[in-house]
Each structure stands twice: as C-alpha cells, then as structure tokens.
Design an enzyme around this catalytic site. Structure first.
Site, mmCIF file in Angstrom:
data_model
loop_
_atom_site.group_PDB
_atom_site.id
_atom_site.type_symbol
_atom_site.label_atom_id
_atom_site.label_comp_id
_atom_site.label_asym_id
_atom_site.label_seq_id
_atom_site.Cartn_x
_atom_site.Cartn_y
_atom_site.Cartn_z
ATOM 1 C CG ASP A 82 5.602 3.899 1.105
ATOM 2 O OD1 ASP A 82 5.870 4.585 2.123
ATOM 3 O OD2 ASP A 82 4.450 3.747 0.662
ATOM 4 C CE LYS B 161 0.574 5.026 8.256
ATOM 5 N NZ LYS B 161 0.599 4.146 7.130
ATOM 6 C CE1 TYR C 77 -3.706 2.482 0.495
ATOM 7 C CE2 TYR C 77 -2.523 3.241 2.442
ATOM 8 C CZ TYR C 77 -3.542 3.404 1.514
ATOM 9 O OH TYR C 77 -4.386 4.488 1.604
HETATM 10 C C1 LIG Z 1 -0.038 4.602 5.733
HETATM 11 C C2 LIG Z 1 0.791 4.395 4.538
HETATM 12 C C3 LIG Z 1 0.750 5.283 3.455
HETATM 13 C C4 LIG Z 1 -0.242 6.409 3.354
HETATM 14 O O1 LIG Z 1 -0.063 7.352 4.372
HETATM 15 P P1 LIG Z 1 -1.309 8.307 4.745
HETATM 16 O O2 LIG Z 1 -0.716 9.265 5.725
HETATM 17 O O3 LIG Z 1 -2.354 7.413 5.315
HETATM 18 O O4 LIG Z 1 -1.749 8.962 3.501
HETATM 19 C C5 LIG Z 1 1.657 5.108 2.426
HETATM 20 N N1 LIG Z 1 2.530 4.097 2.441
HETATM 21 C C6 LIG Z 1 2.590 3.211 3.454
HETATM 22 C C7 LIG Z 1 3.616 2.125 3.431
HETATM 23 C C8 LIG Z 1 1.702 3.318 4.523
HETATM 24 O O5 LIG Z 1 1.719 2.409 5.492
#
Ligand SMILES: *Cc1c(COP(=O)(O)O)cnc(C)c1O
Length: 427
Positions: free
Chosen positions: A237, A265, A142
């Site tokens: 990511d 995060k 994701y």
């Molecule tokens: C949570 C997440 C996102 C998206 O971040 P948001 O702040 O929810 O838009 C992107 N990449 C990874 C790996 C994530 O866990």
C-alpha cells in the site's frame, strides 16, 4: 467572516462531528479544528488570518508544497475543457504511461478516486486471481475504510480508541488476519495456519498511520519470500510512500518488488485520485479485460488527471525534490534527537525520507503495541503549544509529519527552536 470556532459549531449541526474525515476534528488534542482559508508553499492560513507552517500537507499529496503554480495552471486549463466526460481521454493514457515508466515492474494501472477504493479493488483482484479469500494485514497499518480493512487499522481508528468499527460484519472481518509489524514469525504462523487460503499480504512498506514506523532491515524482503513460498500476492500500500520516498516508491527505496501496489494522495496532486497496478498478467484479470469487476463514473477525471500528470511529471524530471526533502527529514530527526537527549525527554523520533514522527514514548517504536505506549496527553500539550506558535502538525500522535519541497532549512530550524522551548515547559 466567521471564526473557526463558530464554523465548527455550525458544522456540527449538519455534518457528523463537524468534519468530513474523523482526524480533522481535533478530538484527541482538544480545542476546535482550524478552518482553513488558503494555502501556499509550506504555509496555510485559517479563516481568522493566522498563518501556520504546515507539516500535514493535506496528509501527503502536497510533496511540492501547496498551490504549486504549474499544477494550478494545468488544472485551470483542463477545467476549461470540461469537467467530466465518462469516456476515455488522452491524459489517462499519459498518466498511466508515466507511472509505469517511473515504477519498475509496474506494467498496468487502473485509476480510481481514493486510496480506500484502490486498496479495496486490489484486494478483490488478489482474491479473484488466487481464488483464495483471506488477507493478512498488520496491526496499526491503515488501508482505507473498506469493511475488510477496518481491523486494527491505526491512526483515526486508533486515536478514537475503537479497535474496529460498528457496521463491519464479523464474517467480513473474519477473512482479515492480523499480523505484527516487523515480525515475520507472526506472518509465517498465519500463513501456516491458513494453508492455501491466503490471497494476499498487504503492508504499508513504511507504516505511516501509527506514527511513522520504518520497516526493520529484512522485513519487506522476508514478506516477499513468505508470499512466494505460500502462493500469496504481496501488496504494497503505497498510498503515502508512492512517488514520495523515491520515483519508484518503496519498491525502489527498499529494493523489494510487490505483486500489486496501491496509490493515492501524491498521484492526484491534491485532487481526489487513487490507483492500483502491477504486472499485466495480474492486471488483465480486471474488467473489461478480465472477470474481476471494478468501475468508476468519475475515474480518470480530466481535472484530477491534469493535476496528477503535472505533479508526477515534475517528480519524474526533478531530482532535487527527493534530495531536498530527504535532507530536511534528516535535519528534523537529528535535531529532534539532540533535543530529546538534552532535555532527557521520554520521547523518540523516527523518519524515512520526507516522513517523520515524534513519539511521546522513549521507544524504540517498531510496531503498533509499542506505538500505543505513547503519552497522548503529553502529545496534546505539545501539539497545542506548537499550534499557538504557528506550527500546524497533524492533530494526533499516530500520524506522520509530512515534509515538502516548499519547506526550507530555516523552517525546520524554527520548529526545533519552538520544540526546545516547549520541552522546557513540558519536561
Ligand atoms: C490515506 C491512506 C489510505 C486511504 O486513502 P483515502 O484516499 O483516504 O481513501 C490508504 N492507505 C494508506 C497507507 C493511506 O495512508
């Protein structure tokens, strides 16, 4: 005071599905979401006053636990000085300096407001820099909800049983190629079949949105080599892994360098923040230094920067956070493995550092197809049994268990004892 069930009913009248992010709706586990009143340390309380030991940690930001007094003070002080100026501030410089100091090879960062925005911008940058359009991602990873990334995107999307989203133009999705996690051959085949067209390979260095799936030995190194051979950028990511696995994130933890990294995060300490960064030579393509446009009214917001700066400063100085959370992670995975064997339960457990997952399939789980073999009905029974015993896990099989420095060995022991009882009921 309204209870959670009544609030959820009201919410569904005025908020789609009653929640502002899908996984919160408890759709895959049944029942209604708990509306949260407050949180401190490793614990959260719902509006009914029930206390839970929390293993969601706001989905990652709360590595130090909830309501850390140092962060609360930094936020309060910053707020008193003004909530937003739309002009540069010293804190933005301090955060960027600190991040580039903590992560080797990270020379420049641009702040945004979410992980989604960070990934979307990093991909635009990769396309601008390489002059190529296609992007390779992995099934089950994701990367936020931008159009091009909503292809085989794991967790929320996966639990809902919807492979893609309506509203994503086929033309946009067509530039996203999907490879199999931990399978370098699948990546090589896509790179060969799309010669000189792939701008970037984007990967979660530890996949943490299809449950937790660690990279097989050599997988990340192999991606590095393939990207170099084919002139594509490697994007890690690190929205979950950044500053969580180690100060230098997954790059440091696994000893593999990415060209661009995305963050979110943890770097906001609970405030809405994202960032992307890399070498100067690439980052200077971003406007106003370069021709790849990206902007944000609230980017680098003073209150958000104060929270992030405080949390990152603590992590920069305090070795105990990484040692402790990794130790708790080991205690959890070892304890669960013992229980699985003793109960002959058809489960498997994965973990890296402070991330873990209990899969309701014997495993091994190394990719999305294998993760999807999980018995989600059994997971739902386990989830609700745990919730009733005061343990708050993510309401989906395909999410991580997040440990924090506020958890204790006794907390993990309590989870294992509750799981022991539940396995007797379930298996
Ligand atoms: C949570 C997440 C996102 C998206 O971040 P948001 O702040 O929810 O838009 C992107 N990449 C990874 C790996 C994530 O866990």
């Amino acid at each position: 005071m309204m209870n959670s069930e009544a609030l959820f009913q009201r919410a569904r009248e005025v908020i789609p599905g009653g929640v502002n992010s899908p996984v919160r709706a408890f759709q895959s586990v049944g029942g209604h979401p708990r509306f949260i009143q407050k949180a401190k340390g490793a614990r959260i309380w719902d509006v009914e006053g029930n206390c839970y030991l929390d293993f969601v940690g706001s989905w990652g930001p709360m590595l130090l636990g909830h309501g850390d007094d140092r962060i609360l003070q930094a936020v309060t002080e910053a707020a008193a000085g003004g909530l937003s100026f739309g002009a540069p501030t010293e804190r933005e410089v301090l955060v960027a300096e600190l991040m580039t100091r903590m992560v080797s090879d990270l020379e420049m960062v641009r702040m945004v407001n979410s992980g989604t925005e960070a990934v979307m911008s990093a991909i635009r940058l990769a396309r601008g820099y390489t002059g190529r359009d296609k992007v390779i991602k992995f099934a089950g990873c994701y990367h936020g909800h931008s159009d091009g990334m909503l292809v085989k995107a794991g967790s929320g999307v996966m639990t809902a049983g919807v492979p893609d989203s309506l509203g994503v133009p086929a033309k946009v999705a067509g530039d996203t190629l999907t490879a199999i996690y931990n399978d370098l051959n699948s990546v090589e085949a896509l790179l060969q079949g799309n010669k000189d067209q792939v701008a970037a390979v984007i990967v979660e260095p530890v996949a943490a949105n299809m449950g937790v799936v660690p990279p097989a030995p050599g997988f990340l190194q192999g991606l590095r080599q393939l990207c170099d051979q084919h002139g594509a950028l490697l994007i890690f990511d690190e929205v979950i892994t950044g500053f969580r696995l180690a100060r230098g994130g997954a790059q440091e933890y696994f000893g593999v360098r990415a060209d661009l990294c995305t963050y979110g995060k943890i770097i906001g300490g609970g405030m809405p923040v994202g960032a992307y960064g890399g070498r100067k030579e690439i980052m200077n393509w971003i406007s106003p230094a370069g021709q790849v446009y990206q902007a944000g009214t609230l980017s680098g917001n003073p209150v958000a920067m104060a929270a992030g700066l405080c949390q990152l400063s603590i992590l920069a100085e305090d070795d105990s956070v990484y040692e402790k959370t990794a130790r708790l992670g080991q205690q959890f995975t070892q304890g669960m493995n013992d229980l699985i064997q003793r109960h002959h339960a058809p489960l498997s457990v994965t973990g890296v550092g402070s991330l873990a997952c209990l899969f309701f399939t014997p495993g091994p789980v190394t990719n999305y197809e294998e993760a999807k073999k999980s018995d989600t009905a059994a997971f739902a029974r386990y989830f609700n049994g745990m919730l009733n015993r005061g343990f708050y896990f993510a309401p989906s099989q395909f999410e991580a268990i997040f440990l924090s420095a506020a958890h204790t060995e006794e907390d993990i022991q309590a989870v294992l004892e509750a799981a022991d009882q539940l396995f007797t009921e379930i298996f």
